[in-house]
Design an enzyme around this catalytic site. Structure first.
Site, PDB file in Angstrom:
ATOM      1  N   ASN A  10     -58.067 -22.404  34.843  1.00 33.45           N
ATOM      2  CA  ASN A  10     -59.358 -22.104  34.224  1.00 33.45           C
ATOM      3  C   ASN A  10     -59.176 -20.851  33.370  1.00 33.45           C
ATOM      4  O   ASN A  10     -59.125 -19.746  33.896  1.00 33.45           O
ATOM      5  CB  ASN A  10     -60.408 -21.875  35.332  1.00 33.45           C
ATOM      6  CG  ASN A  10     -61.745 -21.405  34.780  1.00 33.45           C
ATOM      7  OD1 ASN A  10     -61.994 -21.483  33.573  1.00 33.45           O
ATOM      8  ND2 ASN A  10     -62.604 -20.905  35.667  1.00 33.45           N
ATOM      9  N   TRP A  11     -59.085 -21.058  32.053  1.00 31.87           N
ATOM     10  CA  TRP A  11     -58.761 -19.934  31.165  1.00 31.87           C
ATOM     11  C   TRP A  11     -59.970 -19.053  30.860  1.00 31.87           C
ATOM     12  O   TRP A  11     -59.832 -18.026  30.207  1.00 31.87           O
ATOM     13  CB  TRP A  11     -58.153 -20.459  29.858  1.00 31.87           C
ATOM     14  CG  TRP A  11     -56.819 -21.133  30.032  1.00 31.87           C
ATOM     15  CD1 TRP A  11     -56.127 -21.310  31.206  1.00 31.87           C
ATOM     16  CD2 TRP A  11     -56.007 -21.713  29.010  1.00 31.87           C
ATOM     17  NE1 TRP A  11     -54.941 -21.956  30.960  1.00 31.87           N
ATOM     18  CE2 TRP A  11     -54.840 -22.221  29.622  1.00 31.87           C
ATOM     19  CE3 TRP A  11     -56.154 -21.853  27.631  1.00 31.87           C
ATOM     20  CZ2 TRP A  11     -53.832 -22.859  28.902  1.00 31.87           C
ATOM     21  CZ3 TRP A  11     -55.146 -22.496  26.914  1.00 31.87           C
ATOM     22  CH2 TRP A  11     -53.996 -22.981  27.544  1.00 31.87           C
ATOM     23  N   LYS A  12     -61.150 -19.520  31.253  1.00 31.90           N
ATOM     24  CA  LYS A  12     -62.399 -18.775  30.983  1.00 31.90           C
ATOM     25  C   LYS A  12     -62.480 -18.442  29.482  1.00 31.90           C
ATOM     26  O   LYS A  12     -62.015 -19.237  28.673  1.00 31.90           O
ATOM     27  CB  LYS A  12     -62.463 -17.531  31.877  1.00 31.90           C
ATOM     28  CG  LYS A  12     -62.240 -17.907  33.355  1.00 31.90           C
ATOM     29  CD  LYS A  12     -62.587 -16.822  34.320  1.00 31.90           C
ATOM     30  CE  LYS A  12     -62.287 -17.311  35.728  1.00 31.90           C
ATOM     31  NZ  LYS A  12     -62.703 -16.372  36.758  1.00 31.90           N
ATOM     32  N   HIS A 100     -69.395 -23.346  38.276  1.00 26.65           N
ATOM     33  CA  HIS A 100     -68.555 -22.177  38.586  1.00 26.65           C
ATOM     34  C   HIS A 100     -69.475 -21.002  38.946  1.00 26.65           C
ATOM     35  O   HIS A 100     -70.567 -20.880  38.396  1.00 26.65           O
ATOM     36  CB  HIS A 100     -67.684 -21.833  37.369  1.00 26.65           C
ATOM     37  CG  HIS A 100     -66.658 -20.794  37.673  1.00 26.65           C
ATOM     38  ND1 HIS A 100     -66.959 -19.452  37.720  1.00 26.65           N
ATOM     39  CD2 HIS A 100     -65.347 -20.906  37.989  1.00 26.65           C
ATOM     40  CE1 HIS A 100     -65.848 -18.787  38.034  1.00 26.65           C
ATOM     41  NE2 HIS A 100     -64.855 -19.650  38.209  1.00 26.65           N
ATOM     42  N   GLU A 102     -69.480 -18.038  38.086  1.00 22.25           N
ATOM     43  CA  GLU A 102     -69.899 -17.218  36.931  1.00 22.25           C
ATOM     44  C   GLU A 102     -71.058 -17.879  36.203  1.00 22.25           C
ATOM     45  O   GLU A 102     -71.920 -17.198  35.649  1.00 22.25           O
ATOM     46  CB  GLU A 102     -68.691 -16.990  35.999  1.00 22.25           C
ATOM     47  CG  GLU A 102     -67.715 -15.989  36.620  1.00 22.25           C
ATOM     48  CD  GLU A 102     -66.258 -16.166  36.201  1.00 22.25           C
ATOM     49  OE1 GLU A 102     -65.980 -16.853  35.205  1.00 22.25           O
ATOM     50  OE2 GLU A 102     -65.383 -15.605  36.906  1.00 22.25           O
ATOM     51  N   GLU A 172     -64.471 -21.723  46.183  1.00 18.94           N
ATOM     52  CA  GLU A 172     -64.137 -20.424  45.603  1.00 18.94           C
ATOM     53  C   GLU A 172     -65.074 -19.358  46.157  1.00 18.94           C
ATOM     54  O   GLU A 172     -66.189 -19.186  45.639  1.00 18.94           O
ATOM     55  CB  GLU A 172     -64.290 -20.471  44.078  1.00 18.94           C
ATOM     56  CG  GLU A 172     -63.409 -21.475  43.395  1.00 18.94           C
ATOM     57  CD  GLU A 172     -63.131 -21.083  41.938  1.00 18.94           C
ATOM     58  OE1 GLU A 172     -61.960 -20.967  41.596  1.00 18.94           O
ATOM     59  OE2 GLU A 172     -64.088 -20.867  41.187  1.00 18.94           O
ATOM     60  N   GLY A 178     -61.049 -13.185  40.861  1.00 20.39           N
ATOM     61  CA  GLY A 178     -60.703 -12.103  39.946  1.00 20.39           C
ATOM     62  C   GLY A 178     -60.488 -10.765  40.636  1.00 20.39           C
ATOM     63  O   GLY A 178     -60.655  -9.711  40.023  1.00 20.39           O
ATOM     64  N   SER A 217     -58.137 -15.636  43.183  1.00 22.13           N
ATOM     65  CA  SER A 217     -56.931 -14.801  43.164  1.00 22.13           C
ATOM     66  C   SER A 217     -55.682 -15.534  43.656  1.00 22.13           C
ATOM     67  O   SER A 217     -54.843 -14.950  44.352  1.00 22.13           O
ATOM     68  CB  SER A 217     -57.171 -13.512  43.963  1.00 22.13           C
ATOM     69  OG  SER A 217     -58.247 -12.791  43.402  1.00 22.13           O
ATOM     70  N   GLY A 238     -57.580 -18.870  37.929  1.00 19.43           N
ATOM     71  CA  GLY A 238     -58.095 -18.144  36.771  1.00 19.43           C
ATOM     72  C   GLY A 238     -56.998 -17.292  36.145  1.00 19.43           C
ATOM     73  O   GLY A 238     -56.147 -17.775  35.405  1.00 19.43           O
ATOM     74  N   GLY A 239     -56.996 -16.006  36.480  1.00 17.89           N
ATOM     75  CA  GLY A 239     -56.083 -15.028  35.874  1.00 17.89           C
ATOM     76  C   GLY A 239     -54.635 -15.492  35.812  1.00 17.89           C
ATOM     77  O   GLY A 239     -53.978 -15.353  34.764  1.00 17.89           O
TER      78      GLY A 239
HETATM   79  P1  PGA Z   1     -59.072 -16.042  39.663  1.00 20.52           P
HETATM   80  O1  PGA Z   1     -60.274 -16.999  39.160  1.00 20.52           O
HETATM   81  O2  PGA Z   1     -57.895 -16.940  39.958  1.00 20.52           O
HETATM   82  O3  PGA Z   1     -58.821 -15.114  38.502  1.00 20.52           O
HETATM   83  O4  PGA Z   1     -59.555 -15.352  40.875  1.00 20.52           O
HETATM   84  C1  PGA Z   1     -60.509 -18.229  39.773  1.00 20.52           C
HETATM   85  C2  PGA Z   1     -61.724 -18.879  39.148  1.00 20.52           C
HETATM   86  O5  PGA Z   1     -62.664 -18.167  38.754  1.00 20.52           O
HETATM   87  O6  PGA Z   1     -61.787 -20.108  39.037  1.00 20.52           O
END
Ligand code: PGA
Length: 255
Positions: A10-12, A100, A102, A172, A178, A217, A238-239
């Site tokens: 997930n590149w956001k 998600h 966010e 999640e 993050g 994470s 994500g990251g």
């Molecule tokens: P993260 O993000 O791996 O940077 O914690 C995961 C996500 O938001 O899907």
């Protein structure tokens, strides 16, 4: 029940379309045919890069699937700035991330809206990746399971067992996203198992087929400990998905 693992990057809101082309190509160089036999791999660049990613994936016959990070619940209309499932399907998108945390916290998406988006995605024969997870306050108040079950049953409302069987759920915990605080694998296994039981209770066999991912994470150092758990079928990353070398190490979690 054997469920093929799935790793979704997930590149956001990162990567323009040119960077996306490079990232997809680099990732493909790091992975081989046998890796794809073992694991399904998908990347979710921003909407503006989907077309470029699709072109590279198809031209070079790369078996990485395309995912979108969000979708609007209606198929068309006066919704300035929104993107429909019909449009995504035309770009050969296979997976759509829905709900998600966010989006839930910053764009006020609730379970009823998530349910409408899930149905819009299914109507276009794509696979929703439904995100669920508790906040730190909810966890500290002992409400984790209640929150997960509420979010799952809300997202799956009025679906058929066949539709549910093809779904992906991503657990999640919001406090683990993050941050450096990834959740304990034993704890994740327990929560994910509860999620599966909740789905099986409502949709019988369909629930056994649902792939449930962990997200929060994830990195090359901790992915193996999650994948060793019976009910964890992959990760939403994500990251660590922004660097193709790092994401390839997550995908090849056994190496
Ligand atoms: P993260 O993000 O791996 O940077 O914690 C995961 C996500 O938001 O899907």
């Amino acid at each position: 029940m054997s469920r093929k693992p799935l790793m979704v990057g997930n590149w956001k809101m990162h990567a323009n379309h040119l960077e996306t082309i490079q990232m997809v190509q680099k990732l493909s160089y790091r992975l081989d045919g046998p890796d794809f036999d073992r694991v399904d791999v998908a990347v979710a660049p921003p909407f503006t890069a989907l077309r470029s990613a699709q072109t590279v994936l198809e031209a070079d016959r790369i078996p990485i699937s395309l995912a979108a990070q969000n979708v609007h619940q209606e198929s068309e209309g006066a919704f300035t700035g929104e993107i429909s499932a019909t449009m995504l399907a035309k770009l050969s998108v296979s997976y759509v991330i829905v709900g998600h945390s966010e989006r839930r916290s910053q764009f006020l998406e609730d379970d009823a809206l998530v349910n409408r988006k899930v149905k819009a995605v299914l109507a276009e024969d794509m696979t929703p990746v439904i995100c669920v997870g508790e906040t730190l306050d909810e966890r500290e108040a002992g409400q984790t399971d209640e929150v997960l079950i509420r979010q799952i049953s809300g997202a799956l409302k009025n679906l058929t067992p066949d539709q549910v069987a093809g779904l992906v759920v991503a657990y999640e915990p919001v406090w683990a996203i993050g941050t450096a605080h990834s959740a304990e694998p034993d704890d994740v296994q327990e929560r994910v198992q509860r999620c599966r039981v909740a789905v099986v209770d409502s949709f019988a066999d369909g629930g056994e087929h649902v792939r449930i991912l962990y997200g929060g994470s994830v990195n090359p150092g901790n992915i193996g400990s999650y994948m060793a758990k019976r009910d964890i079928d992959g990760a939403l990353v994500g990251g660590a998905s922004l660097d193709p070398d790092t994401f390839a190490m997550v995908v090849r979690y056994w190496a």
